[in-house]
Design an enzyme around this catalytic site. Structure first.
Site, short mmCIF file in Angstrom:
data_model
loop_
_atom_site.label_atom_id
_atom_site.label_comp_id
_atom_site.label_asym_id
_atom_site.label_seq_id
_atom_site.Cartn_x
_atom_site.Cartn_y
_atom_site.Cartn_z
N TRP A 43 102.83 -44.08 -0.92
CA TRP A 43 102.25 -42.74 -0.84
C TRP A 43 102.94 -41.40 -1.22
CZ3 TRP A 43 97.12 -41.43 -0.97
CH2 TRP A 43 96.86 -39.78 -0.42
N TYR A 63 101.45 -42.90 -5.30
CA TYR A 63 100.61 -44.25 -5.29
C TYR A 63 99.54 -43.84 -4.65
CZ TYR A 63 104.25 -46.78 -7.84
OH TYR A 63 105.24 -47.22 -8.64
N CYS A 117 91.05 -57.36 -8.37
CA CYS A 117 92.06 -58.45 -8.43
C CYS A 117 91.41 -59.79 -8.47
CB CYS A 117 93.29 -58.57 -7.43
SG CYS A 117 92.68 -58.86 -5.58
#
Length: 250
Positions: free
Chosen positions: A212, A216, A246
């Site tokens: 973080w 990200y 995903c």
């Protein structure tokens, strides 16, 4: 059947919901009621009214500490499923160890049948082969092992941390869904925004993922995750902007 009085005064007319079809008006009514409830009440209702076995999946991503903490305070022995592709960031493995120890998680690591070395030997770097390659990679390394784990554990209800704010593909998600195989999926934090997440983490002194601090906002495998840069949407930081999901939650 009603929620516990300390959570809500609203009742849910959903007796026998575990046997409903996905298109059932009762399922829709239950979602309407659940939409008005806090995350804790959603979990408690699911544990009482939906079929077991129960599991919580986690990628141990940027904000994963919230649902891990919230859910396991309600059900401490809840199995936590992590799909380890072998391509996670080293910081993710450290984060897994930190949260597992702190929260005393019942962690169950799910691994693909194919190792990273075998995958690359047979197929090359699938994540560099466009959308089709990414989909193949996700199916082999994430979806297939998770589906096997759900079958092995005879899972009836699966908790996950999806939030509508994370991407356009999640905007229409309800609190609860029923899959084609009959399993239920429950998203206790579906309507939380980033401020809600931050407040919860701060209130309980819980950490963000270490990446973080490097920009990200979402983290998966190292080869298909990147920091948020000017002009990007959050969903652009995964899979080179070609897709957000995903495959585990499609």
């Amino acid at each position: 059947m009603a929620f516990s009085a300390h959570h809500t005064e609203h009742a849910l007319p959903v007796s026998g919901i575990a046997r409903l079809e996905p298109s059932s008006s009762e399922l829709a009514a239950a979602n309407t009621a659940l939409e008005q409830q806090p995350a804790e009440a959603r979990i408690e209702w699911a544990l009482e009214h939906l079929p077991g076995a129960f599991v919580l999946s986690s990628s141990f991503g940027i904000q994963s500490a919230v649902l891990l903490h919230l859910a396991t305070r309600i059900k401490p022995d809840l199995p936590v499923l992590l799909v380890d592709t072998g391509y996670l960031f080293k910081e993710t493995y450290q984060f897994i160890d930190t949260l597992t120890e702190r929260l005393q998680l019942n962690l169950q690591v799910v691994t693909p049948q194919m190792s990273p070395a075998r995958l690359e030997t047979l197929y090359g770097k699938l994540w560099e082969q466009g959308a089709e390659g990414i989909n193949s990679y996700n199916q082999l390394m994430k979806v297939a092992p998770m589906e096997q784990a759900l079958e092995d554990l005879q899972v009836g209800t699966w908790f996950a941390g999806l939030r509508r704010q994370q991407s356009g593909s999640r905007q229409a998600r309800p609190v609860m869904e029923q899959r084609d195989d009959g399993r239920y999926k429950v998203y206790p934090l579906i309507d939380w925004d980033n401020r809600d997440i931050h407040r919860y983490l701060t209130r309980h002194a819980l950490p963000y993922h270490p990446l973080w601090e490097e920009g990200y906002v979402t983290v998966g495998d190292w080869h298909t995750s990147q920091p948020l840069r000017p002009g990007m949407q959050e969903e652009d930081t995964r899979f080179f902007g070609l897709q957000r999901e995903c495959g585990l939650h499609v």
